[in-house]
Design an enzyme around this catalytic site. Structure first.
Site, PDB file in Angstrom:
ATOM      1  N   GLY A 211     -17.529 -59.955 -64.008  1.00 31.06           N
ATOM      2  CA  GLY A 211     -17.623 -59.903 -65.463  1.00 31.06           C
ATOM      3  C   GLY A 211     -17.182 -58.554 -65.993  1.00 31.06           C
ATOM      4  O   GLY A 211     -16.134 -58.024 -65.597  1.00 31.06           O
TER       5      GLY A 211
ATOM      6  N   ARG B 270     -37.147 -72.139 -24.653  1.00 28.57           N
ATOM      7  CA  ARG B 270     -36.024 -71.390 -24.083  1.00 28.57           C
ATOM      8  C   ARG B 270     -36.147 -69.919 -24.488  1.00 28.57           C
ATOM      9  O   ARG B 270     -36.738 -69.596 -25.514  1.00 28.57           O
ATOM     10  CB  ARG B 270     -34.680 -71.934 -24.581  1.00 28.57           C
ATOM     11  CG  ARG B 270     -34.421 -73.385 -24.226  1.00 28.57           C
ATOM     12  CD  ARG B 270     -34.107 -73.555 -22.742  1.00 28.57           C
ATOM     13  NE  ARG B 270     -33.674 -74.897 -22.428  1.00 28.57           N
ATOM     14  CZ  ARG B 270     -34.481 -75.913 -22.127  1.00 28.57           C
ATOM     15  NH1 ARG B 270     -35.796 -75.712 -22.123  1.00 28.57           N
ATOM     16  NH2 ARG B 270     -33.999 -77.107 -21.844  1.00 28.57           N
TER      17      ARG B 270
ATOM     18  N   LYS C  32       1.572 -57.708 -52.684  1.00 28.34           N
ATOM     19  CA  LYS C  32       1.210 -59.119 -52.791  1.00 28.34           C
ATOM     20  C   LYS C  32      -0.175 -59.236 -53.417  1.00 28.34           C
ATOM     21  O   LYS C  32      -0.853 -58.234 -53.633  1.00 28.34           O
ATOM     22  CB  LYS C  32       1.230 -59.779 -51.407  1.00 28.34           C
ATOM     23  CG  LYS C  32       2.593 -59.703 -50.719  1.00 28.34           C
ATOM     24  CD  LYS C  32       2.546 -60.307 -49.328  1.00 28.34           C
ATOM     25  CE  LYS C  32       3.900 -60.211 -48.643  1.00 28.34           C
ATOM     26  NZ  LYS C  32       3.875 -60.770 -47.270  1.00 28.34           N
TER      27      LYS C  32
ATOM     28  N   THR D  81     -27.774 -61.589 -59.308  1.00 21.43           N
ATOM     29  CA  THR D  81     -26.399 -61.838 -59.737  1.00 21.43           C
ATOM     30  C   THR D  81     -25.462 -60.935 -58.957  1.00 21.43           C
ATOM     31  O   THR D  81     -25.784 -59.769 -58.708  1.00 21.43           O
ATOM     32  CB  THR D  81     -26.222 -61.589 -61.249  1.00 21.43           C
ATOM     33  OG1 THR D  81     -24.827 -61.574 -61.569  1.00 21.43           O
ATOM     34  CG2 THR D  81     -26.813 -60.240 -61.663  1.00 21.43           C
TER      35      THR D  81
ATOM     36  N   ARG E 175     -26.655 -71.947 -66.721  1.00 15.70           N
ATOM     37  CA  ARG E 175     -26.598 -70.737 -67.541  1.00 15.70           C
ATOM     38  C   ARG E 175     -27.282 -70.874 -68.902  1.00 15.70           C
ATOM     39  O   ARG E 175     -27.341 -69.900 -69.653  1.00 15.70           O
ATOM     40  CB  ARG E 175     -25.134 -70.337 -67.758  1.00 15.70           C
ATOM     41  CG  ARG E 175     -24.407 -69.934 -66.484  1.00 15.70           C
ATOM     42  CD  ARG E 175     -22.954 -69.581 -66.776  1.00 15.70           C
ATOM     43  NE  ARG E 175     -22.213 -69.208 -65.582  1.00 15.70           N
ATOM     44  CZ  ARG E 175     -22.151 -67.974 -65.076  1.00 15.70           C
ATOM     45  NH1 ARG E 175     -22.813 -67.000 -65.675  1.00 15.70           N
ATOM     46  NH2 ARG E 175     -21.456 -67.724 -63.988  1.00 15.70           N
TER      47      ARG E 175
ATOM     48  N   ASN F  24     -25.399 -56.645 -63.173  1.00 16.48           N
ATOM     49  CA  ASN F  24     -25.288 -56.128 -64.543  1.00 16.48           C
ATOM     50  C   ASN F  24     -26.563 -56.310 -65.351  1.00 16.48           C
ATOM     51  O   ASN F  24     -26.527 -56.286 -66.584  1.00 16.48           O
ATOM     52  CB  ASN F  24     -24.123 -56.814 -65.265  1.00 16.48           C
ATOM     53  CG  ASN F  24     -24.344 -58.321 -65.419  1.00 16.48           C
ATOM     54  OD1 ASN F  24     -25.049 -58.938 -64.628  1.00 16.48           O
ATOM     55  ND2 ASN F  24     -23.722 -58.917 -66.421  1.00 16.48           N
TER      56      ASN F  24
ATOM     57  N   ARG G 293     -24.886 -39.670 -23.148  1.00 13.38           N
ATOM     58  CA  ARG G 293     -26.146 -38.970 -22.925  1.00 13.38           C
ATOM     59  C   ARG G 293     -25.867 -37.794 -21.993  1.00 13.38           C
ATOM     60  O   ARG G 293     -25.189 -37.939 -20.982  1.00 13.38           O
ATOM     61  CB  ARG G 293     -27.185 -39.919 -22.344  1.00 13.38           C
ATOM     62  CG  ARG G 293     -27.385 -41.149 -23.230  1.00 13.38           C
ATOM     63  CD  ARG G 293     -28.573 -41.986 -22.804  1.00 13.38           C
ATOM     64  NE  ARG G 293     -28.632 -43.222 -23.575  1.00 13.38           N
ATOM     65  CZ  ARG G 293     -29.159 -43.339 -24.783  1.00 13.38           C
ATOM     66  NH1 ARG G 293     -29.674 -42.269 -25.364  1.00 13.38           N
ATOM     67  NH2 ARG G 293     -29.177 -44.492 -25.418  1.00 13.38           N
TER      68      ARG G 293
ATOM     69  N   ASP H 119     -32.492 -49.205 -34.348  1.00 12.58           N
ATOM     70  CA  ASP H 119     -33.931 -49.484 -34.390  1.00 12.58           C
ATOM     71  C   ASP H 119     -34.551 -49.192 -35.748  1.00 12.58           C
ATOM     72  O   ASP H 119     -35.651 -49.657 -36.035  1.00 12.58           O
ATOM     73  CB  ASP H 119     -34.668 -48.649 -33.336  1.00 12.58           C
ATOM     74  CG  ASP H 119     -34.281 -49.031 -31.916  1.00 12.58           C
ATOM     75  OD1 ASP H 119     -33.780 -50.158 -31.732  1.00 12.58           O
ATOM     76  OD2 ASP H 119     -34.462 -48.210 -31.006  1.00 12.58           O
TER      77      ASP H 119
ATOM     78  N   ARG I 298     -37.306 -77.876 -30.131  1.00  6.69           N
ATOM     79  CA  ARG I 298     -37.624 -76.881 -29.116  1.00  6.69           C
ATOM     80  C   ARG I 298     -38.256 -75.638 -29.728  1.00  6.69           C
ATOM     81  O   ARG I 298     -38.210 -75.412 -30.934  1.00  6.69           O
ATOM     82  CB  ARG I 298     -36.355 -76.463 -28.371  1.00  6.69           C
ATOM     83  CG  ARG I 298     -35.891 -77.446 -27.316  1.00  6.69           C
ATOM     84  CD  ARG I 298     -34.634 -76.952 -26.641  1.00  6.69           C
ATOM     85  NE  ARG I 298     -34.242 -77.837 -25.543  1.00  6.69           N
ATOM     86  CZ  ARG I 298     -33.000 -78.028 -25.129  1.00  6.69           C
ATOM     87  NH1 ARG I 298     -32.014 -77.382 -25.729  1.00  6.69           N
ATOM     88  NH2 ARG I 298     -32.734 -78.840 -24.127  1.00  6.69           N
TER      89      ARG I 298
END
Length: 946
Positions: free
Chosen positions: A749, A461, A833, A702, A644, A706, A256, A334, A369
């Protein structure tokens, strides 16, 4: 072979000292490959192999520059690197070379500062200050004037940190692009930090470089702008922002700055931007930061005139920087900016709040609580409202909707007491830090706690989340939002003209757009002013429509069956909900919202368990009770079960029988492509089965995203967040082991949605999707791209690489096969990998976006059924059913987001005209531009499909 471009054969130079003469000889022999031909008196002659080019250097201490003068001239010219085209400073000699890229690497090795056009990856010309003070240029062009210069792509070597950039094959460079506007663009983060700012900085820097411009970062916000200098206004290279995506906060700092609020501070900022050669400034911050930015642009003409009058800038600088182009991006947790649906960091902060409340729920339930949770939001209750919806909080306090000092206590105790009477063991009350009464008296967490203790006797609390809400990495939505807005901000700066007002980059539903910055800031500030003036109705009216819709939804769901229904008895309906397809985040939220909203209206909600198979085989229908679904909003998967099977795959006649037995007046289907097909089958069977002549709505859910008729499906955001965390961890492993790339196989898919967005939010080097497949030519280019990237980043941290492959991109080239190909073709430059996340991608707890959208979609679906029941009622048992009547067709619809609107689209229209049934895909997809941006920001070249 070196020659002079204009066809002349001799180049004459003058050296002012023996030192500069020797330096010149070394330059032309060691770097350019000429040889010393002869020496006569004060002349030294150099030539190329065939003697077709001669360089004559005369030693003349009177007319030539001394070593100190050469160094001073070099410093003076280099200072204008980002400000002035060197070709305009002096007469230059330009030499033709065969391999411009190799020469650039050689000159860089010898520490020459270069000015390259149009950019370092596709150099046409390069200029440097020669050893005797002359500007000398090099090109691969045969002619001095050419419309189509030969483009040579740079291949960086180890140790040469270059401004890598590339462009997809579908957007290959052409002569028109070389004529595009280029501006030096600086990015700055200001005000409070928010998650996603680093993603925005990364996008701005790389998009700027991609467009052939120079990128800068203003360190420490406006404070850095006022201080200036290379320490605070720093040129950014491509590699400077690697790893930014997965890091929270802002790596370029924010602060600031009171000095910038004064004119003298803005005058210093003006001078510093001019010294750095900045043409455009992109500011990411809240309304205060953006207000300062627009004021800065408004005052710019008078500021620069004052600097000129004081002699602090030259006439050339004055003409060059007459206009400052400014663009705003809203970085604020915000989410309080008008004219945009979301701000960078808002949903990340919301995720922190929801995660904390999910954890608190467990201990609150254990001890029965009450917890008072205080969240940020001084003048805006968006965080408190959305957290209340996403966690099914009992009560919320927001500044936009205050009550009198006594009313809020009675209202809260009434609702909490009724919830407890219904059997609820825990109580969650969310308080925005700016919560007030109607007489502007603050409502504190301590006050709320005391009321719960004294009037209801609850063990209560207080949890103040504080700056936890700002911390951590950005969620997938904020990474996407910040990246797309950063790219759009750069485009806006390059397209702006002096007479166009400064834009604010915003999002409207699912579309990135530009809004007037001044107007957005004005409306935002007027909300706070309206609250201070106790004009709460005006304050609420100034919030966007979605905010008001969410508030109305929360109030309706929160009362459920505890208050008198809002509909008269004759208008109350029986509405069923069913889940079809694979589980997706947000399914339970949709069931919860549908049921509670139905209760508040007086409808009877039913749940069909285990899909259409459960209905036809076991009559698995059950009315929903409020206490049975308590807490479902925060649970992943599908509590009512799903499969399905479509109606025709089970027993559509039996399904119709049970619809008639229970006298359903409306049906809501939540699911993916199987749900889409199911709705079409039910709609098509209306002529035969009258029980299907009811309003029916599909809520797409999904991870593949799609479903035709929508750009967003429930579960997709939860999936992307799970995949993002997975990719971040894998990338961290790749970075730690150095020289390692991972191929990650993702679901989806035949849709490349998940692979595309996962690539964007993880910074993957490449992604392969079913829409494009995998070609050997593309593989070769990607392997070479990886080799270049690893060469550039040798020895650097955060250098791990990812390749995202959609499972159906290729059935032959599996992840392991691809890894073997990469390892074989990279010649040991890196190791590859594989990593397969599998069903982890479905996610655990649904994300706040999927929860809130699930609620919103479900309530809209109920409202759709209410609105369309009367359309079908006259035909419920008619033999002559008008199946082609447009009004009738519109009563079976898909609810989705398209472009920037929430809309219902007839299932018949979508199925007949917008669906590729064999591929289980819509005919058009909207994320191709996302793929282009993702590739651009990692320097990948993507080939056109043949």
């Amino acid at each position: 072979m070196i020659s002079i471009v204009n066809g002349t054969s001799t180049l004459s130079l003058v050296a002012g000292s023996v030192e500069t003469l020797n330096q010149a000889i070394n330059f032309y022999t060691n770097i350019l490959g000429l040889s010393v031909h002869s020496e006569q008196n004060d002349w030294t002659y150099l030539s190329n192999d065939d003697n077709k080019m001669i360089v004559k250097i005369q030693l003349d201490t009177k007319s030539g520059l001394s070593l100190d003068q050469v160094n001073d001239r070099r410093t003076e010219i280099i200072a204008k690197l980002n400000v002035t085209d060197w070709r305009s400073l002096d007469t230059t000699s330009v030499l033709k070379v065969q391999n411009l890229v190799a020469l650039i690497e050689t000159l860089t090795t010898f520490n020459y500062t270069l000015q390259i056009t149009p950019n370092e990856l596709y150099p046409n010309e390069v200029y440097c200050v020669g050893p005797i003070g002359y500007i000398i240029g090099f090109t691969a062009c045969d002619e001095p004037l050419t419309l189509v210069p030969p483009l040579q792509k740079s291949h960086p070597k180890p140790g040469l940190v270059s401004n890598l950039m590339s462009k997809s094959g579908s957007q290959s460079r052409n002569i028109e692009e070389t004529k595009a506007v280029r501006r030096n663009i600086a990015v700055m983060t200001s005000g409070g930090d928010s998650q996603g700012m680093n993603a925005a900085v990364r996008a701005v820097v790389r998009a700027t470089i991609f467009h052939g411009s120079k990128a800068f970062a203003v360190q420490e916000g406006y404070a850095g702008l006022v201080k200036g200098g290379p320490e605070y206004i720093k040129e950014m290279k491509w590699q400077d922002v690697r790893g930014f995506l997965s890091e929270g906060g802002t790596n370029i700092g924010t602060a600031r700055c009171m000095e910038f609020k004064e004119r003298w501070g803005r005058l210093k900022g003006c001078k510093n931007l001019i010294d750095a050669g900045i043409d455009g400034l992109i500011v990411c911050g809240g309304d205060g930061s953006l207000t300062g930015a627009d004021l800065f642009r408004h005052e710019w003409p008078s500021l620069i005139q004052e600097l000129k009058d004081k002699g602090e800038i030259t006439n050339e600088q004055f003409e060059r920087h007459k206009h400052l182009y400014i663009c705003g991006m809203v970085g604020s947790i915000d989410n309080d900016m008008a004219m945009t649906d979301a701000t960078i960091g808002g949903y990340s902060a919301l995720e922190r709040i929801c995660r904390a409340i999910d954890y608190i729920d467990a201990t609150a339930n254990s001890h029965s609580r009450a917890f008072v949770v205080e969240v940020m939001g001084r003048h805006c209750g968006w965080l408190a409202l959305m957290a209340g919806i996403a966690t099914s909080a009992d009560y919320i306090f927001i500044p936009e909707k205050p009550a009198s000092s006594k009313d809020w206590q009675d209202q809260m105790c009434d609702i909490v007491g009724k919830h407890r009477a219904q059997g609820k063991r825990k109580t969650i009350v969310i308080v925005a830090e700016g919560a007030i009464t109607s007489d502007l008296k603050p409502i504190t967490s301590d006050e709320v706690k005391d009321v719960l203790v004294d009037r209801l006797g609850l063990d209560t609390r207080i949890t103040v989340l504080g700056h936890v809400q700002r911390g951590g990495t950005a969620v997938a939505f904020d990474r996407t939002l910040a990246t797309l807005q950063g790219v759009e901000a750069v485009k806006a700066i390059l397209e702006l003209t002096p007479d166009v007002p400064s834009p604010l980059i915003a999002i409207d539903e699912n579309k990135i757009c530009r809004r007037p910055l001044v107007e957005a800031v004005r409306i935002t500030k007027s909300v706070a002013s309206a609250i201070e003036a106790k004009d709460f109705e005006k304050a609420m009216s100034l919030r966007d429509h979605e905010f008001k819709e969410h508030l109305a939804n929360f109030m309706a769901m929160n009362t459920a069956n505890h208050e008198k229904p809002t509909l008269p008895r004759e208008k109350r309906k029986k509405i069923a909900i069913i889940n079809i397809g694979a589980p997706a985040g947000g399914m339970n939220s949709a069931v919860y919202a549908m049921a509670t909203y139905c209760m508040s209206r007086g409808h009877t909600p039913y749940a069909i368990h285990n899909g259409f198979a459960g209905l036809s085989r076991h009559e698995s229908v059950k009315s929903i009770e409020w206490i049975d679904i308590e807490g479902w909003n925060s649970i992943g998967g599908s509590e009512i079960g799903t499969n399905r099977q479509t109606p025709e795959e089970t027993d559509i006649g039996m399904i119709a029988h049970y619809f008639e037995k229970y006298q359903f007046d409306g049906l809501i289907i939540v699911g993916g492509f199987e749900a889409f097909v199911s709705l079409e089958q039910l709609e098509r069977s209306r002529a035969m089965y009258p029980s299907f002549r009811i309003p029916m709505v599909l809520i797409p859910a999904t991870i593949s995203n799609n479903v035709p008729g929508t750009e967003y499906s429930l579960g997709a955001d939860t999936c992307l967040n799970s995949l993002m965390e997975y990719c971040d961890i894998v990338k961290q492993s790749a970075s730690a082991t150095r020289g390692t790339a991972f191929i990650i196989d993702v679901q989806g898919g035949n849709s490349g949605y998940i692979a595309t967005f996962a690539s964007l939010i993880s910074g993957a080097q490449a992604s392969y999707v079913p829409e494009e497949g995998i070609s050997l030519q593309q593989l070769e280019m990607d392997i070479n791209s990886l080799r270049e990237a690893f060469a550039v980043e040798q020895g650097m941290t955060k250098s791990g690489k990812l390749i995202i492959k959609s499972s159906n991109a290729s059935k032959v080239l599996t992840p392991h096969t691809l890894a073997d190909i990469f390892n074989d073709e990279c010649h040991g430059d890196f190791d590859t990998k594989t990593a397969i996340p599998g069903h982890v991608q479905q996610g655990g707890l649904p994300s706040p976006i999927d929860r809130s959208r699930g609620d919103r979609f479900a309530i809209r679906a109920v409202q759709f059924i209410e609105d369309h029941c009367d359309v079908l009622a006259p035909y419920r048992y008619e033999l002559d059913f008008p199946i082609d009547d447009k009004k009738i067709l519109n009563t079976a619809a898909v609810l989705g987001i398209k472009s920037s609107r929430l809309r219902f689209t007839s299932i018949r229209h979508l199925f007949d005209f917008e669906t590729e049934l064999g591929r289980r895909m819509p005919k058009t997809i909207y994320w191709n531009t996302i793929r282009d941006i993702s590739d651009q920001l990692v320097g990948r070249t993507r080939l056109d499909k043949p």
